[in-house]
Write a protein that holds these residues in place. Sequence first.
Motif, PDB file in Angstrom:
ATOM      1  N   GLN A  35      -6.756   8.818   1.123  1.00 40.41           N
ATOM      2  CA  GLN A  35      -5.931  10.668   0.535  1.00 40.41           C
ATOM      3  C   GLN A  35      -3.985  10.430   0.474  1.00 40.41           C
ATOM      4  OE1 GLN A  35      -6.538  13.435   4.054  1.00 40.41           O
ATOM      5  NE2 GLN A  35      -8.590  13.038   3.617  1.00 40.41           N
ATOM      6  N   LYS A  36      -4.127   8.982   0.705  1.00 39.16           N
ATOM      7  CA  LYS A  36      -2.521   9.314   0.787  1.00 39.16           C
ATOM      8  C   LYS A  36      -2.344   7.750   0.119  1.00 39.16           C
ATOM      9  CE  LYS A  36      -1.258  11.319   4.723  1.00 39.16           C
ATOM     10  NZ  LYS A  36       0.140  12.467   4.342  1.00 39.16           N
ATOM     11  N   GLY A  37      -3.329   6.347  -0.154  1.00 37.75           N
ATOM     12  CA  GLY A  37      -3.040   6.271  -1.074  1.00 37.75           C
ATOM     13  C   GLY A  37      -2.074   4.438  -0.354  1.00 37.75           C
ATOM     14  N   SER A  38      -2.165   3.543  -0.858  1.00 36.41           N
ATOM     15  CA  SER A  38      -2.121   2.139  -0.427  1.00 36.41           C
ATOM     16  C   SER A  38      -0.915   2.421  -0.040  1.00 36.41           C
ATOM     17  CB  SER A  38      -2.093   1.544  -1.814  1.00 36.41           C
ATOM     18  OG  SER A  38      -1.599   0.972  -2.951  1.00 36.41           O
ATOM     19  N   GLU A  39       0.504   3.061  -0.976  1.00 34.37           N
ATOM     20  CA  GLU A  39       1.958   2.671  -0.767  1.00 34.37           C
ATOM     21  C   GLU A  39       2.362   3.292  -0.382  1.00 34.37           C
ATOM     22  OE1 GLU A  39       4.480   0.873  -2.517  1.00 34.37           O
ATOM     23  OE2 GLU A  39       2.511   0.108  -3.451  1.00 34.37           O
ATOM     24  N   TYR A  40       1.262   4.120   0.993  1.00 32.18           N
ATOM     25  CA  TYR A  40       1.814   5.377   1.605  1.00 32.18           C
ATOM     26  C   TYR A  40       1.129   4.483   2.769  1.00 32.18           C
ATOM     27  CZ  TYR A  40       1.017   8.457   5.699  1.00 32.18           C
ATOM     28  OH  TYR A  40       1.479   9.200   7.263  1.00 32.18           O
ATOM     29  N   VAL A  41       0.697   4.178   2.729  1.00 33.01           N
ATOM     30  CA  VAL A  41      -0.491   2.969   3.956  1.00 33.01           C
ATOM     31  C   VAL A  41       0.528   1.438   4.506  1.00 33.01           C
ATOM     32  CG1 VAL A  41      -1.806   1.698   4.658  1.00 33.01           C
ATOM     33  CG2 VAL A  41      -2.710   3.597   4.106  1.00 33.01           C
ATOM     34  N   MET A  42       0.849   0.680   3.012  1.00 32.59           N
ATOM     35  CA  MET A  42       1.752  -0.191   3.602  1.00 32.59           C
ATOM     36  C   MET A  42       3.836  -0.261   4.038  1.00 32.59           C
ATOM     37  SD  MET A  42       1.296  -2.537  -0.156  1.00 32.59           S
ATOM     38  CE  MET A  42       1.382  -1.291  -1.028  1.00 32.59           C
ATOM     39  N   ASP A  43       4.252   0.891   3.546  1.00 32.59           N
ATOM     40  CA  ASP A  43       5.331   2.164   4.555  1.00 32.59           C
ATOM     41  C   ASP A  43       4.923   2.355   5.434  1.00 32.59           C
ATOM     42  OD1 ASP A  43       7.663   1.996   3.386  1.00 32.59           O
ATOM     43  OD2 ASP A  43       6.726   4.615   4.224  1.00 32.59           O
ATOM     44  N   LEU A  44       3.692   2.798   6.159  1.00 32.66           N
ATOM     45  CA  LEU A  44       3.238   2.716   7.205  1.00 32.66           C
ATOM     46  C   LEU A  44       3.106   1.559   8.686  1.00 32.66           C
ATOM     47  CD1 LEU A  44       2.610   5.058   9.499  1.00 32.66           C
ATOM     48  CD2 LEU A  44       0.204   4.773   8.536  1.00 32.66           C
ATOM     49  N   ILE A  45       2.504   0.645   8.350  1.00 33.17           N
ATOM     50  CA  ILE A  45       3.019  -0.049   8.482  1.00 33.17           C
ATOM     51  C   ILE A  45       3.597  -1.256   8.768  1.00 33.17           C
ATOM     52  CG2 ILE A  45       1.410  -2.529   7.907  1.00 33.17           C
ATOM     53  CD1 ILE A  45      -0.500  -1.718   6.740  1.00 33.17           C
ATOM     54  N   ARG A  46       4.464  -1.197   7.491  1.00 32.18           N
ATOM     55  CA  ARG A  46       6.183  -1.327   7.261  1.00 32.18           C
ATOM     56  C   ARG A  46       7.472  -1.346   8.603  1.00 32.18           C
ATOM     57  NH1 ARG A  46       6.367  -1.092   1.029  1.00 32.18           N
ATOM     58  NH2 ARG A  46       5.031  -2.841   0.797  1.00 32.18           N
ATOM     59  N   SER A  49       5.936  -2.014  11.567  1.00 30.08           N
ATOM     60  CA  SER A  49       6.345  -3.329  12.579  1.00 30.08           C
ATOM     61  C   SER A  49       6.929  -3.475  12.843  1.00 30.08           C
ATOM     62  CB  SER A  49       5.289  -4.114  11.068  1.00 30.08           C
ATOM     63  OG  SER A  49       3.843  -4.107  11.323  1.00 30.08           O
ATOM     64  N   VAL A  50       8.445  -3.346  11.496  1.00 35.23           N
ATOM     65  CA  VAL A  50       9.162  -3.223  11.819  1.00 35.23           C
ATOM     66  C   VAL A  50      10.140  -2.753  13.029  1.00 35.23           C
ATOM     67  CG1 VAL A  50      11.924  -2.260  10.706  1.00 35.23           C
ATOM     68  CG2 VAL A  50      10.472  -3.401   9.198  1.00 35.23           C
ATOM     69  N   LYS A  51       9.753  -1.548  13.407  1.00 36.18           N
ATOM     70  CA  LYS A  51      10.311  -0.761  15.053  1.00 36.18           C
ATOM     71  C   LYS A  51      10.063  -2.056  16.196  1.00 36.18           C
ATOM     72  CE  LYS A  51       8.688   3.492  17.477  1.00 36.18           C
ATOM     73  NZ  LYS A  51       8.259   4.767  17.108  1.00 36.18           N
ATOM     74  N   TRP A  52       9.117  -2.647  15.536  1.00 36.08           N
ATOM     75  CA  TRP A  52       8.748  -3.404  16.820  1.00 36.08           C
ATOM     76  C   TRP A  52       9.115  -5.146  16.550  1.00 36.08           C
ATOM     77  CZ3 TRP A  52       7.014  -1.376  21.509  1.00 36.08           C
ATOM     78  CH2 TRP A  52       7.160   0.144  21.519  1.00 36.08           C
ATOM     79  N   SER A  57       6.126  -8.486   5.293  1.00 38.00           N
ATOM     80  CA  SER A  57       6.431  -8.586   3.089  1.00 38.00           C
ATOM     81  C   SER A  57       5.713  -7.784   2.374  1.00 38.00           C
ATOM     82  CB  SER A  57       6.416 -10.139   3.239  1.00 38.00           C
ATOM     83  OG  SER A  57       5.045 -10.653   2.616  1.00 38.00           O
ATOM     84  N   PRO A  58       5.815  -7.132   1.303  1.00 38.65           N
ATOM     85  CA  PRO A  58       5.189  -6.931   0.062  1.00 38.65           C
ATOM     86  C   PRO A  58       4.620  -7.655  -0.306  1.00 38.65           C
ATOM     87  CG  PRO A  58       7.314  -6.286  -0.194  1.00 38.65           C
ATOM     88  CD  PRO A  58       7.748  -7.322   0.572  1.00 38.65           C
ATOM     89  N   GLU A  59       4.536  -9.164  -0.361  1.00 39.44           N
ATOM     90  CA  GLU A  59       3.802  -9.733  -1.254  1.00 39.44           C
ATOM     91  C   GLU A  59       1.709  -9.900  -0.237  1.00 39.44           C
ATOM     92  OE1 GLU A  59       7.087 -10.832  -0.770  1.00 39.44           O
ATOM     93  OE2 GLU A  59       6.554 -10.190  -2.531  1.00 39.44           O
ATOM     94  N   THR A  60       2.945  -9.993   0.885  1.00 36.01           N
ATOM     95  CA  THR A  60       1.441 -10.304   1.988  1.00 36.01           C
ATOM     96  C   THR A  60       0.406  -9.113   2.312  1.00 36.01           C
ATOM     97  OG1 THR A  60       2.449 -11.718   4.496  1.00 36.01           O
ATOM     98  CG2 THR A  60       1.110 -10.512   4.754  1.00 36.01           C
TER      99      THR A  60
END
Length: 70
Positions: A35-46, A49-52, A57-60
């Motif tokens: 529903q949200k797409g890969s960009e949304y998920v990648m941003d959420l993970i980033r 992850s930064v928070k913790w 890396s975007p490449e990973t």
Amino acid sequence: ECIVEEYVRMGWDEPRLMTLFTNPMFLATYRIYQQKGSEYVMDLIRRTSVKWTITTSPETLAQSIALAGE
């Protein structure tokens, strides 16, 4: 965000987290990915992850998406 945070705190890295969203076996997270797409998920993970203090890396993440699609 809570789901990602839980797994980040358990030590999962970005590629492994991405599989939670790209694998249809995980119904809830897969639905978010659809529903949200890969960009949304990648941003959420980033962001989570930064928070913790886990580096991302975007490449990973891009590699994870490519591998999940195979």
